[in-house]
Structure formats: structure tokens, C-alpha cells
Design a protein around this motif. Structure first.
Motif, mmCIF file in Angstrom:
data_model
loop_
_atom_site.group_PDB
_atom_site.id
_atom_site.type_symbol
_atom_site.label_atom_id
_atom_site.label_comp_id
_atom_site.label_asym_id
_atom_site.label_seq_id
_atom_site.Cartn_x
_atom_site.Cartn_y
_atom_site.Cartn_z
ATOM 1 N N UNK A 134 49.922 21.401 47.507
ATOM 2 C CA UNK A 134 50.979 21.677 48.067
ATOM 3 C C UNK A 134 51.278 23.508 48.306
ATOM 4 N N UNK A 135 50.379 24.068 47.449
ATOM 5 C CA UNK A 135 50.596 25.539 47.354
ATOM 6 C C UNK A 135 49.498 26.039 47.845
ATOM 7 N N UNK A 136 49.516 27.574 47.699
ATOM 8 C CA UNK A 136 48.301 28.387 48.169
ATOM 9 C C UNK A 136 47.597 28.644 47.024
ATOM 10 N N UNK A 137 46.042 28.927 47.149
ATOM 11 C CA UNK A 137 45.225 28.496 48.115
ATOM 12 C C UNK A 137 45.078 27.028 48.401
ATOM 13 N N UNK A 138 44.930 26.510 49.607
ATOM 14 C CA UNK A 138 44.918 25.208 50.044
ATOM 15 C C UNK A 138 43.762 24.447 49.305
ATOM 16 N N UNK A 139 43.847 23.287 48.614
ATOM 17 C CA UNK A 139 42.852 22.654 48.126
ATOM 18 C C UNK A 139 42.874 21.176 48.718
ATOM 19 N N UNK A 140 41.522 20.622 49.119
ATOM 20 C CA UNK A 140 41.665 19.192 49.569
ATOM 21 C C UNK A 140 40.525 18.523 48.836
ATOM 22 N N UNK A 141 40.669 17.208 48.482
ATOM 23 C CA UNK A 141 39.938 16.304 47.560
ATOM 24 C C UNK A 141 39.845 14.848 48.236
ATOM 25 N N UNK A 142 38.796 14.403 48.843
ATOM 26 C CA UNK A 142 38.700 12.901 49.476
ATOM 27 C C UNK A 142 39.246 12.076 48.496
ATOM 28 N N UNK A 143 39.818 11.089 48.779
ATOM 29 C CA UNK A 143 40.284 10.117 47.579
ATOM 30 C C UNK A 143 39.285 9.321 47.225
ATOM 31 N N UNK A 144 39.139 8.553 45.861
ATOM 32 C CA UNK A 144 38.181 8.145 45.196
ATOM 33 C C UNK A 144 38.586 6.537 45.240
ATOM 34 N N UNK A 145 37.846 5.632 45.863
ATOM 35 C CA UNK A 145 38.173 4.275 45.448
ATOM 36 C C UNK A 145 37.687 4.213 44.025
ATOM 37 N N UNK A 146 37.957 3.074 43.392
ATOM 38 C CA UNK A 146 37.663 2.563 41.811
ATOM 39 C C UNK A 146 35.906 2.593 41.804
ATOM 40 N N UNK A 204 51.391 12.383 38.790
ATOM 41 C CA UNK A 204 51.202 13.120 38.012
ATOM 42 C C UNK A 204 49.859 12.695 37.386
ATOM 43 N N UNK A 205 49.376 11.504 37.423
ATOM 44 C CA UNK A 205 48.125 10.938 36.866
ATOM 45 C C UNK A 205 47.046 10.796 37.829
ATOM 46 N N UNK A 206 47.311 11.559 39.021
ATOM 47 C CA UNK A 206 46.324 11.472 40.059
ATOM 48 C C UNK A 206 45.850 10.392 40.621
ATOM 49 N N UNK A 207 46.910 9.327 40.940
ATOM 50 C CA UNK A 207 46.936 8.177 41.449
ATOM 51 C C UNK A 207 47.558 8.174 42.752
ATOM 52 N N UNK A 208 47.068 7.855 44.072
ATOM 53 C CA UNK A 208 47.542 7.846 45.422
ATOM 54 C C UNK A 208 48.438 6.765 45.504
ATOM 55 N N UNK A 209 49.620 7.271 45.996
ATOM 56 C CA UNK A 209 50.862 6.119 45.982
ATOM 57 C C UNK A 209 51.614 6.452 47.364
ATOM 58 N N UNK A 210 52.213 5.364 47.497
ATOM 59 C CA UNK A 210 53.531 5.367 48.595
ATOM 60 C C UNK A 210 54.591 4.877 47.941
ATOM 61 N N UNK A 211 55.898 6.015 47.918
ATOM 62 C CA UNK A 211 57.026 5.587 47.428
ATOM 63 C C UNK A 211 56.885 5.159 45.932
ATOM 64 N N UNK A 212 55.779 5.876 45.182
ATOM 65 C CA UNK A 212 55.641 5.326 43.795
ATOM 66 C C UNK A 212 54.875 4.041 43.661
ATOM 67 N N UNK A 213 54.381 3.541 44.704
ATOM 68 C CA UNK A 213 53.332 2.222 44.460
ATOM 69 C C UNK A 213 52.114 2.691 44.677
ATOM 70 N N UNK A 214 51.324 2.154 43.783
ATOM 71 C CA UNK A 214 49.886 2.746 43.751
ATOM 72 C C UNK A 214 48.982 2.074 45.059
ATOM 73 N N UNK A 215 48.018 2.760 45.454
ATOM 74 C CA UNK A 215 47.164 2.376 46.137
ATOM 75 C C UNK A 215 46.007 1.537 45.640
ATOM 76 N N UNK A 216 45.774 0.335 45.788
ATOM 77 C CA UNK A 216 44.844 -0.392 44.970
ATOM 78 C C UNK A 216 43.703 -0.997 45.841
ATOM 79 N N UNK A 217 42.462 -1.413 44.942
ATOM 80 C CA UNK A 217 41.745 -2.400 45.603
ATOM 81 C C UNK A 217 41.595 -3.429 44.658
ATOM 82 N N UNK A 218 40.701 -4.409 44.757
ATOM 83 C CA UNK A 218 40.453 -5.527 43.823
ATOM 84 C C UNK A 218 40.088 -5.048 42.436
#
Length: 527
Positions: free
Chosen positions: A445-457, A498-512
């Protein structure tokens, strides 16, 4: 009749169990002259949960100290904060809050006739208030407005102007409610110091600010309306309370980030001045504690078992919740609850060609998100900042995807990497090359901007479905229509925990195989 408390006794009641007070000398000076005028505000967003008993118990303290207390239902703030409360639900949610907050206060014995209840829109739409908003906007910097709301307003990569207005309106509330002090959680501290800095520039007095600690949720992190496992809803059934407390983080001897102990300290002890640990005789029998410190010491030394502590909290909590459940069992309040918080899974999709159909059901299951494997990466022939990637998503042919990652991720780090790909966007030409998807990335969110591709399990395969917790069963759209802005609406609530988990409205992005994450950009946005 009991004698009126002295200024020192009032000060103790007002400040006990608080984490911080800004303006202690001013507070004492006021108490020596007259009763303190104070307000507590709550934005009418998600359903209030049991952590709301923390401010309720402090309101009881304020009344015991003779304070004049105003409770503000901040309906306009709820809309300004990234539309956490949609405009069409604002009135319904405000009515729900009014009923449930009053029911909470009644359940702990607070006399409602001693309180003043106000809605934000009762005065925030007036000519005078609006003019002050403009006056304030002429002296506040964008940096200070964003910084002030950092702990309260939902942080996104491209902040809406409404979120920048939020801290200024909260500061002006102190003047328009004619109070000496504002009370809130310590997460409000930056807004409080913002108010102290800018109100005098409009010729208004600096107020006293009182801050509660943030009570850990049942999972050990902040209790949140949008994180189901972290909180107990005020209308949860007794069996649900038992189940959630059973799963609560309460490690033997561990008093840090212990939501069960914190609830006893900040709610149950202030209300009753004691707490009873219920135990069978063979384990020593029940014990009554009249000082929280003694209970914490016994728990730290494992004299008190987590199971006994949870069972005792369950009994005490249900006594608080029973009158609230009973009140909300009426047909009128059941109907209000369902209208204010409609079940998204029961929403009807809009029919084609009908102008007056119901609002479109915007849920994460409409997104076709898959694990992809990058099998080739090249620089875009006509754009130095873009890569052109070939990504396997389990289809007969790999997809061509254009990504603006050149300045953030070296080419060799992308090659053969697993990524998370949004697959049902309408294909779009980017500098002459058609892109057939979007690589989802965490962004600082801050500067300098950093970007990391999301990692599947680890161990994921190309083509595996990525879904949001609780939305596993829905079918994605064949193609998202750009005019409907389905992805944009959902993306506003994408973030990294804060645990570096991708979320939507505090619900985790998941795979099987588990959760989707990023390497280091905790608290960031996702785009």
C-alpha cells in the motif's frame, strides 16, 4: 443514598481498563468543575458481536462516574468506508444497530433513559456541518487524511475519496455533539490525534480521547465482524456459543492474545466485580475471583484449566445473551435482521432484459480463478514494462497473458512458476497483444510500490480451481461483462492478511490443498 463520587473516584471509573488517555490533565480539570460529556460512535456496518460488550461495560463506568453519555450511530461513516454498508441497506442496518445496542445495554443493567442516542445523518447533512467539511478539506493534506484512517478505513490500492473524508467527519462530530471527550478503541488513535491537530485550525477546542485496548478474538487475533471463527454473534444459539468457545485459542498457561481471558478482563469483571470458575469437586470445586490479576496468575501457573475457563465463560456469556436473543425472537426484529443482513446465497440473479429486477448477486464464485503454470516468458515487443506469458491453466492450449510485472519480478523468477490466474475476464488487447487472463498479485500500500504474484499451495497443478472459503459450490460466469464491473466490486474487498494469506472479506482464498498466499506483503491489496 450513596455519596457522590469524588473527582478522583470519577477519574478512576472513567479510565480503568483503558489502554491510553490523551488529555489526562484536561480530564481531571473538567471533573473538578462539572460532569464530563462524552460520546462513543459505531459505524453501522457488520453485525455487532460479543466484543461490543467491551465499550458497553465502559459506558456503564461512565454513567457510574456521572458522565453525560451520547451514543452515535454513524450511518454515513458506514457508507463512506468503502461502502461497507450499501446505501440501500443503510437505514435497515442503522435500525438493527439501534435495537441490538440498546438490548446489550439493557442486558448489563444500563438505564437507557440516562443515555442520548443520535444518528450521524441527523446533523451531518446540515448546511453548517457541510460547510465545515469543506473548510476542513481546505487545510487537511491527503497524506494526513490517509494516515489518520489507516487503522479504521478499509485500505485499498486506489483509495476512494470517501475514505479520505472519513477521519475529518469523525473529528467534526466532537464539535457538533458538543462533547468534552470521545471514547473508542486504540485502533482509532490516529483519527483522535488528527482531530487534536485540525479542530483548532477551525477555531474548535481540542478534546480528550479515551482508548480501549483491542480485544483478541477467539482465534487470538482481533475480533472481527467479517471473520466468522474469530467472534461470537450476539444472536448465536447456545450450541453455537459452546462450539466456538471450544475451538477458541486458550493454550494452557498462555495469557498472551488469549481472547477468552481478555473477555473476562474487559467485560465480565467490570460488570460483576468478580468471576466464578466452575469446577467439579474432584478438581477442587468452584472458585470465586474478586481480582482479575489473581485469575490470570492462576491460569499462567496452570492452576485453572482452559476447559474450566471456557465452560465458565460460556455460562456467564449466555446470561448476557439470553435477554438479547429473547428480544430478537420477535417477528418484527427477525424480519429486520433478515432485511438488514440478507443471505448472499439466497439472492436471486437479475433476469435478462428486466429494468426493475433485483440487484445482481456479486459473489466470489462468479470468478473463474485457477492455478496456472508459466511455461514461457518474453518481453512485450512494443512495451518495456510488460511481459507476454504463456500460461498453462489445464486447457488444451496455454493462454497468452500480458502482465505489467517487468519492474517487479525478474523474468527467470516467473519462468516455470505457479501463479493464480483470473480466467474469465473479457480478452483485451494490450499494446497489440491480446491478453486472455490476469495474474493476481499482492501489492504493497505504501511507497516504494512492491508487487508479488500470489502463490498457490505447494504441490498444486495447473488448472486447479481457486475459490473463496464459503463459496466453493457456485459456478463461475463464462465471461465477466465489463459494464457490470463484477470483478471490480469484488476486488475492493480483496486483501492480504497479517499472515500473508489472500482473502476476500477475511475469507481465505483456497484450493483443495490449502490457502493461497504471498511471500511477504502482509496487509497489502490484491490486483
Amino acid at each position: 443514598m450513596e455519596p457522590a463520587p469524588s473527582p478522583q473516584e470519577k477519574y478512576h471509573l472513567i479510565t480503568r481498563n483503558l489502554q491510553e488517555v490523551l488529555g489526562e490533565d484536561k480530564l481531571m480539570a473538567i471533573l473538578k468543575e462539572r460532569e464530563l460529556k462524552i460520546y462513543w460512535g459505531t459505524a453501522t456496518t457488520g453485525k455487532p458481536h460479543v466484543a461490543y460488550f467491551v465499550p458497553m461495560s465502559k459506558i456503564a463506568d461512565f454513567l457510574k462516574a456521572g458522565c453525560e453519555v451520547t451514543i452515535l450511530f454513524a450511518d454515513l461513516h458506514a457508507y463512506l468506508d468503502n461502502m461497507k454498508a450499501p446505501w440501500e441497506l443503510l437505514e435497515l442496518r442503522t435500525r438493527y444497530y439501534e435495537n441490538v445496542i440498546k438490548a446489550m445495554l439493557e442486558s448489563i443493567g444500563v438505564p437507557l433513559e440516562k443515555l442520548k442516542f443520535v444518528r450521524g445523518t441527523d446533523y451531518q447533512l446540515s448546511k453548517e456541518y457541510t460547510l465545515d467539511v469543506y473548510r476542513l478539506s481546505s487545510v487537511v493534506t491527503q497524506h494526513d487524511a490517509k494516515k489518520a484512517g489507516a487503522e479504521v478505513v478499509k485500505q485499498v490500492e486506489h483509495p476512494l475519496l470517501s475514505g479520505l473524508l472519513y477521519p475529518g467527519l469523525q473529528a467534526l462530530d466532537e464539535e457538533y455533539l458538543k462533547v468534552d471527550a470521545q471514547f473508542g478503541g486504540v485502533d482509532q488513535r490516529k483519527i483522535f490525534t488528527f482531530a487534536e491537530k485540525y479542530l483548532p485550525s477551525l477555531g474548535y477546542a481540542k478534546r480528550v480521547h479515551l482508548m480501549n485496548p483491542m480485544v483478541p478474538g477467539l482465534t487470538g487475533s482481533k475480533m472481527s465482524s467479517s471473520e466468522e471463527d474469530s467472534k461470537i454473534d450476539l444472536l448465536d444459539r447456545k450450541e453455537d456459543v459452546k462450539k466456538k468457545l471450544k475451538k477458541a485459542f486458550c493454550e494452557p498457561g498462555n495469557v498472551e492474545n488469549n481472547g477468552v481471558l481478555s473477555f473476562i478482563k474487559h467485560v465480565l469483571f467490570p460488570l460483576k466485580s468478580e468471576f466464578v470458575v466452575l469446577r467439579e469437586e474432584k478438581w477442587g470445586g468452584s472458585k470465586t475471583y474478586t481480582a482479575y490479576e489473581d485469575l490470570e496468575k492462576d491460569f499462567a501457573e496452570q492452576v485453572v484449566h482452559p476447559g474450566d475457563l471456557k465452560n465458565s465463560v460460556e455460562v456467564a456469556l449466555n446470561k448476557l445473551l439470553d435477554p438479547i436473543r429473547e428480544k430478537f425472537n420477535s417477528p418484527e426484529l427477525k424480519q429486520l435482521t433478515n432485511a438488514a443482513y440478507p443471505n448472499p446465497s439466497k439472492a436471486k440473479p437479475a433476469e435478462k432484459g428486466t429494468k426493475n429486477s433485483e440487484p445482481e448477486n456479486v459473489v466470489p464464485s462468479r470468478l473463474d480463478i485457477r492455478v496456472g503454470k508459466v511455461i514461457n516468458v518474453e518481453k512485450h515487443p512494443d512495451a518495456d514494462s510488460l511481459y507476454v506469458e504463456k500460461i498453462d491453466v489445464g486447457e488444451p492450449e496455454p493462454r497468452t497473458v500480458v502482465s505489467g510485472l517487468v519492474q517487479f519480478v525478474p523474468k527467470e523468477q516467473l519462468q516455470d512458476r505457479l501463479v493464480v490466474l483470473l480466467c474469465n475476464l473479457k480478452p483485451q488487447k494490450m499494446r497489440g497483444v491480446e491478453s486472455q487472463g490476469m495474474v493476481l498479485c499482492a501489492c504493497s500500500l505504501g511507497e516504494p510500490r512492491q508487487v508479488e504474484p500470489l502463490d498457490p499451495p505447494a504441490g498444486s497443478c495447473a488448472g486447479e480451481r481457486v475459490y473463496v472459503e464459503g463459496y466453493e459450490s457456485g459456478e463461475p460466469d463464462d465471461e465477466l461483462k465489463p459494464k457490470k464491473k463484477v470483478f471490480e466490486k469484488l476486488q475492493a474487498d480483496f486483501h492480504v492478511s497479517e499472515d500473508c494469506i489472500a482473502q476476500w472479506k477475511q475469507r481465505n482464498f483456497l484450493t483443495k490443498l490449502g490457502t493461497v498466499s504471498c511471500k511477504s506483503l502482509k496487509g497489502g491489496s490484491i490486483s
